[in-house]
Design an enzyme around this catalytic site. Sequence first.
Site, mmCIF file in Angstrom:
data_model
loop_
_atom_site.group_PDB
_atom_site.id
_atom_site.type_symbol
_atom_site.label_atom_id
_atom_site.label_comp_id
_atom_site.label_asym_id
_atom_site.label_seq_id
_atom_site.Cartn_x
_atom_site.Cartn_y
_atom_site.Cartn_z
ATOM 1 C CG ASN A 1 -8.005 6.566 4.934
ATOM 2 O OD1 ASN A 1 -6.789 6.663 4.902
ATOM 3 N ND2 ASN A 1 -8.778 7.009 3.952
ATOM 4 C CG LEU A 2 -9.109 6.660 11.422
ATOM 5 C CD1 LEU A 2 -9.027 7.803 12.418
ATOM 6 C CD2 LEU A 2 -8.294 5.471 11.906
ATOM 7 C CG ASN B 1 -7.254 1.667 -8.563
ATOM 8 O OD1 ASN B 1 -6.713 1.231 -9.564
ATOM 9 N ND2 ASN B 1 -6.629 1.715 -7.393
ATOM 10 C CE LYS C 1 -4.380 3.286 3.586
ATOM 11 N NZ LYS C 1 -5.804 3.225 3.258
ATOM 12 C CB CYS D 1 -15.830 3.059 -2.030
ATOM 13 S SG CYS D 1 -14.350 2.850 -1.063
ATOM 14 C CB CYS E 1 -10.178 -13.312 -22.223
ATOM 15 S SG CYS E 1 -9.332 -12.351 -20.955
ATOM 16 N NE ARG F 1 -12.914 3.717 2.664
ATOM 17 C CZ ARG F 1 -12.667 5.029 2.655
ATOM 18 N NH1 ARG F 1 -13.284 5.826 3.505
ATOM 19 N NH2 ARG F 1 -11.787 5.543 1.818
ATOM 20 C CG ASP G 1 -2.027 1.021 1.136
ATOM 21 O OD1 ASP G 1 -3.199 0.620 1.239
ATOM 22 O OD2 ASP G 1 -1.729 2.228 0.954
#
Lengths: 81, 477
Positions: free
Chosen positions: B203-204, B264, B219, B320, B377, B206, B195
């Site tokens: 952020n806290l 994302n 993080k 989100c 694909c 969630r 990350d």
Amino acid sequence: MANTVHLQYFAILREQRGTDHETLTTEAADLRELYEALSAEHGFTLASHQVRPAVNEVVADWNDTIKDGDHIVFLPPVAGG
Amino acid sequence: MFFLQREPLEPATLNRPDAGGYVSFVGRVRNQHVGKAVVGLDYEAFESMASAEGEKVIAEAVERFGVLEARCVHRIGSLSVGDAAIVIEVAAGHRREAFRACEFIIDEVKRRVPIWKRERYADGVEEWVHAWSAAPEALTEEAYYQAQTRLPEVGLEGQNRLRRARVLVIGAGGLGCPAITYLASCGVGTIMVADHDVLEGDNLHRQPLFRVADIGRMKADLAAEAIAALNPYVRAESYTVRFDASNAERLITGCDLVLDCSDNLATKDAANAACVALGVPLVVAGIHRMEGWVLSVDPKSDGGCLRCLWPAASEGTKSCAEVGVLGFVPGVLGVLMATEAVKRLVAWGDTLGRRLWLVDLLRMEAQDIRRAGDPACPVCSVPSSLGSSEPIALKWGDPLLEESGWMLVDLRKEPSQPFPLDWPAGALEEATPGARYLVLCDRGIASVDAVRKARRRGVRAWSLEHGEVGLRRGLSK
């Protein structure tokens, strides 16, 4: 069935066993049973969950069966570095 | 290179014209240990196994972090305060991988290599140091897991599988926090967290792995600390990088499973492509308002991949944080990801192999949608004369390689291991009909791409699994 195995001891187990190696014949079915028997006989202070068995220089599982001629080492918790 | 040495260590210097980053670490004998004055210590080793295990650590560090060279010398015998006990040196193209590899080597040597230390204290007492766990004495590894190993489907065997597993978690956010929590508490042996963000106040709500006092810190590092605090019997590695195609191979190689917990679709696409190419299963989830989805990509099955479902996924979607989210929505999905991951590692029950699971937390409904691979694909399909069941990659030693009519396509940039067979060199662009082509690259990733493209044109091509690394491993067997 009885198997003849070669044991090598290091660090605290070497001191508690009083020798750095021995060859013995055992009826133990698996590595855990062998360690428990040796532990009862020599008063090892490390419980089996604190020790890792190695057979022929490869880390093994406590439930692995013992084969004739195995080279067995019970590795105390390591502390290198 | 790893070796044990009885004589005093000298901090030698690796010096290579191709190395831009060089990191060395020296571990010395300290004058105290938990408050007791230390005057010296003795190191004892199971020498043959220690050398073999040490070499493995070095090889893993070189492969995982892509460094040019690493060496480690460990002292054995009698040492005094201030003496060097261990010297590690890493030479790499850039500093970051050099630091990571160096830290990895010291951690792994301390954890795995059979070397023992007896400290001599000022009061004349000597004691073997068993600094292997930060857990209180009563909290043994067995005790930690006893409630879950009581399940016969997990048992000691399942627990061992978890302990041996290495899992990469991409993103320590709303999905990552709950997923990481349960991977760690279930006992997944090594958890890598990638990350690139610092923790922000919004952020806290969630991301319950973190605390207010953590705001402003990386993080990935915070997650690694939380893992260590939760379970002393697992290892956490933090990677403060944004996961993308440039570092995907380095991070994923050696993993048993990847969890994409990013926010994302560009990152999910990159994780999907890399996992398919490297043959590593991927668990991936996403959320939108009160809904979420989760699926598993298994490169060895024909259930297809993420790209089969959403061909142009990375366009026009919002995170989100932009749309708005309640913390428990990624919470539910993150826990489902850990559920899928642990079940796969333990091999218990039905996994999401060919299904897409949709959860609607507003209506409290779940939907289970069958999915199949898209034969067109661009990421996972193999339309060719060979048929889609033909494996893309062959291991060195595969019986097929013993047949005649092979040609070698060598794509390696810096070959160091000569190809051992006397095969003619070929090019996929000018393929001879009927001939078989083995494509060899450095790590077996570029070759998979090349093989897919060639097979679409009807060329009978295979990749050598893990490229030169696989070749070297195969030859040493």
